[in-house]
Enzyme design. Structure first.
Site, PDB file in Angstrom:
ATOM      1  N   SER A  44      11.227 -12.797  -4.455  1.00 32.92           N
ATOM      2  CA  SER A  44      12.505 -12.526  -5.110  1.00 32.92           C
ATOM      3  C   SER A  44      13.659 -12.935  -4.203  1.00 32.92           C
ATOM      4  O   SER A  44      13.470 -13.232  -3.030  1.00 32.92           O
ATOM      5  CB  SER A  44      12.619 -11.045  -5.478  1.00 32.92           C
ATOM      6  OG  SER A  44      12.710 -10.253  -4.309  1.00 32.92           O
ATOM      7  N   GLY A  45      14.867 -12.915  -4.762  1.00 33.77           N
ATOM      8  CA  GLY A  45      16.018 -13.466  -4.056  1.00 33.77           C
ATOM      9  C   GLY A  45      16.908 -12.476  -3.342  1.00 33.77           C
ATOM     10  O   GLY A  45      18.014 -12.834  -2.924  1.00 33.77           O
TER      11      GLY A  45
ATOM     12  N   CYS B 226       0.845  -1.198   0.000  1.00 29.71           N
ATOM     13  CA  CYS B 226       0.000   0.000   0.000  1.00 29.71           C
ATOM     14  C   CYS B 226       0.874   1.240   0.000  1.00 29.71           C
ATOM     15  O   CYS B 226       2.102   1.170  -0.069  1.00 29.71           O
ATOM     16  CB  CYS B 226      -0.902   0.004   1.232  1.00 29.71           C
ATOM     17  SG  CYS B 226      -1.921  -1.474   1.409  1.00 29.71           S
TER      18      CYS B 226
END
EC number: 6.3.5.4
Length: 620
Positions: free
Chosen positions: A360-361, A2
């Site tokens: 994600s990494g 948000c």
């Protein structure tokens, strides 16, 4: 994910609702599903929502059942169901927002330390008139504020704060040295004079009379005593912690996917998702640049086939850079710190067509010593016993003559030429050395860069330095802004604070072992991925800017950095800039990192200081 915004006026009770609405309008991309406002006297809160949990409820701003607290919240609390089960509270929604309020009503502000997830929030205490700003432990989500002229203005992005100020601030020239050192400005500073960034793991109480009381509520633990971990036990512990982190990060009421570069970190996360949710086929996304030297799409496809994912690819070229650079600089609120920022946006744009959340990494290299610099750390520390003046003069003489093919050697040489360990730690990722920055900034009164304390364990010292600045101020800012520009929520499970705590308890010799970086995480990955994926040479998310700055982006480079009205040309030494561009054009040397750093600064100045309006419509 948000967007939050707010104003607290200490000397004037009224708030113009149009100003608050203008602040929220800058956050539409962060929350396209809903928006809301709350005002009372000299306090106003605004919110935009990207619905992830409790899609039909949990509207914000939200006021507690006892009426004392008003909350705006950006983020996700992954353990909200467990926390809710422990609270006696008259819940009216099924989401995580009300759990935060219920916990604070029951336990006070210390309840923040029970939260597992990524968050930035603002709480108004209606009894005292204080405002509390809180940012998650690792700095996954952003929070900025200005406290001047009798009012506090805060928001998820700098542009939100700008929209709430009576006048636009100037460039903070004293932060330029920090920017040239790391391509980003470490918290609490920004490149905007008077606008601060709340540091990760901190909360700030802004009292009824305008004082800011800053408190650190989290920091990584000390390493466990020598001998506390065997390699086998440590591998099992990291394996279990990664599984728990990925499982927590999958909490959502909307589709979740994952980025897949073909590297160890993203590949391990994708394999773990498949193991945690075997009934679902993982949706994965990868980006390529059409450059065989750096393109990793083949490896991403290899992992996709091994795990069995629904795989999607996006291709990025120089035209994308020229077109998107100004737009994404507006989203970033700062110079684009990495060339990969633009590729990450294109990846997010493609992912948003299929899912609302991606894993994600980020964090694997900064927790488990994955960069080449960690392997060289002890050797550099040993050579650094030589006199600083000697090292500096030799390094300076050799630096300008090393060709492109010896790029990694040149980085190590530049590190060796720095005066002490603190400067060396930052120079591994620095576009400009301390002497180069001094020459560029002649006549500019700059703030000295933050100096990390000396650590007898040089690898741990590097990891702590990266955790405090490189990760939150560079990589995580990139991830947040580029994903939210596409209204996509990004979650980095390797930065689950339970896994971070474990990583910093482990000894450094389990991270760099027998010359192999990220040893322990690779041993975990070996259990789930082909050896050829785990053992291949690290490439990274690299963009072929060296060729583009000699080709498609050449004219833009020269015009922006040396043309009339150039901020870079007027602020820095113009001769040094021209020499830098000429060296790169020769083809013998690769100066793409330094050129990128200056170009990004120039584009940022164009976006925020060369026009009168910061209306998003102008910059999209």
């Amino acid at each position: 994910m948000c967007g939050i915004a707010g104003i607290r006026r200490f000397t004037r009770p009224e708030i113009d609702s149009r100003v608050l609405a203008g602040m929220v309008a800058t956050l539409n991309h962060r929350g396209p599903d809903d928006s809301g406002f709350w005002q009372e006297g000299g306090i106003g809160l605004g919110h935009t929502r990207l619905s992830i949990i409790d899609l039909a409820g949990s509207r914000q701003p939200m006021v507690s059942a006892d009426g004392r607290w008003a909350l705006v919240f950006n983020g996700e609390i992954f353990n909200y169901r467990e926390l809710r089960a422990q609270l006696s509270y008259p819940f009216t929604s099924d989401g995580d927002t009300e759990v935060i309020l219920a916990g604070i009503v029951t336990h006070g502000l210390s309840f923040i330390e029970s939260l597992l997830g990524q968050f930035a929030l603002a709480l108004v205490d209606r009894d005292t008139g204080s405002v509390h700003l809180v940012r998650d432990r690792l700095g996954v989500l952003p929070l900025f504020y200005s406290n001047a002229a009798g009012e506090l203005v805060f928001g998820s992005e700098v542009k939100t704060v700008l929209a709430g100020l009576p006048r636009r601030p100037e460039v903070d020239l004293s932060s330029l040295d920090a920017y040239l050192l790391g391509r980003s400005v470490p918290a609490p500073n920004t490149l905007f004079d008077g606008i601060s960034k709340l540091p990760p793991g901190h909360r700030a109480e802004v009292t009824n009379d305008g004082r800011v009381l800053l408190t650190r509520y989290w920091e990584p633990p000390e390493a466990d005593p020598a001998g506390a971990w065997t390699p086998e036990r440590a591998i099992d512990a990291v394996d279990d912690a990664v599984t728990a982190a990925v499982g927590s990060a999958l909490v959502a009421d909307v589709p979740v996917g994952a980025y897949l570069s073909g590297g160890v970190d993203s590949s391990l996360i994708v394999a773990k998702i498949a193991a945690v949710q075997p009934e679902h086929r993982v949706t994965t996304f990868a980006a390529g640049f059409g450059d065989p030297r750096n393109d990793e799409l083949t490896w991403a496809r290899r992992v996709s086939e091994h795990v069995g994912t629904d795989h999607h690819e996006v291709h990025v070229d120089a035209a994308d850079f020229e077109h998107l650079w100004p737009k994404l600089t507006w989203h970033r609120d700062a110079p684009m710190s990495e060339p990969a920022d633009i590729a990450v946006y294109r990846l997010a744009e493609a992912a948003r067509q299929k899912v609302t959340v991606v894993l994600s990494g980020e964090g694997g290299d900064e927790l488990f010593a994955g960069y080449p610099k960690y392997r060289a750390a002890k050797a550099v520390a040993a050579i650094s016993m030589l006199p600083g003046g000697l090292r500096s003069s030799v390094a300076g003489a050799l630096d300008r003559h090393l060709p492109h093919r010896l790029g990694r050697a040149r980085i190590a040489l530049r590190v060796l030429g720095e005066r002490d360990q603190a400067d060396q730690l930052r120079t591994w990722f620095a576009p400009f050395t301390s002497s180069e920055r001094e020459a560029l900034l002649a006549g500019v009164d700059s703030r000295p860069p933050v100096r990390d304390p000396r650590n007898p364990d040089v690898i741990r010292g590097m990891l702590l330095g990266d955790l405090r600045s490189w990760l939150p101020d560079n990589l995580l800012e990139r991830g947040d802004r580029m994903s939210m520009a596409a209204s996509l929520e990004l979650r980095p499970p390797l930065l689950d604070h339970r896994l971070v705590d474990l990583a910093f308890r482990l000894p450094s010799d389990l991270k760099v072992r027998e010359g192999r970086t990220k040893w322990i995480l690779k041993e975990v990955a070996r259990r789930y991925l082909p050896a050829e994926v785990v053992d291949r040479r690290k490439v990274g998310f690299r963009v072929p800017l060296d060729a583009w700055f000699r080709g498609d982006l050449r004219d833009s480079m020269w015009d922006r950095l040396t043309g009339a009205g150039s901020f870079v040309g007027e602020t820095f030494d113009r001769k040094a800039v021209r020499e830098l561009l000429q060296r790169h054009e020769s083809g013998t040397f690769n100066e793409e990192n330094r050129i990128w750093t200056l170009m990004s600064l120039e584009v940022w100045h164009e976006r925020f200081f060369s026009t009168r309006s910061i209306d998003p419509a102008i910059h999209r």
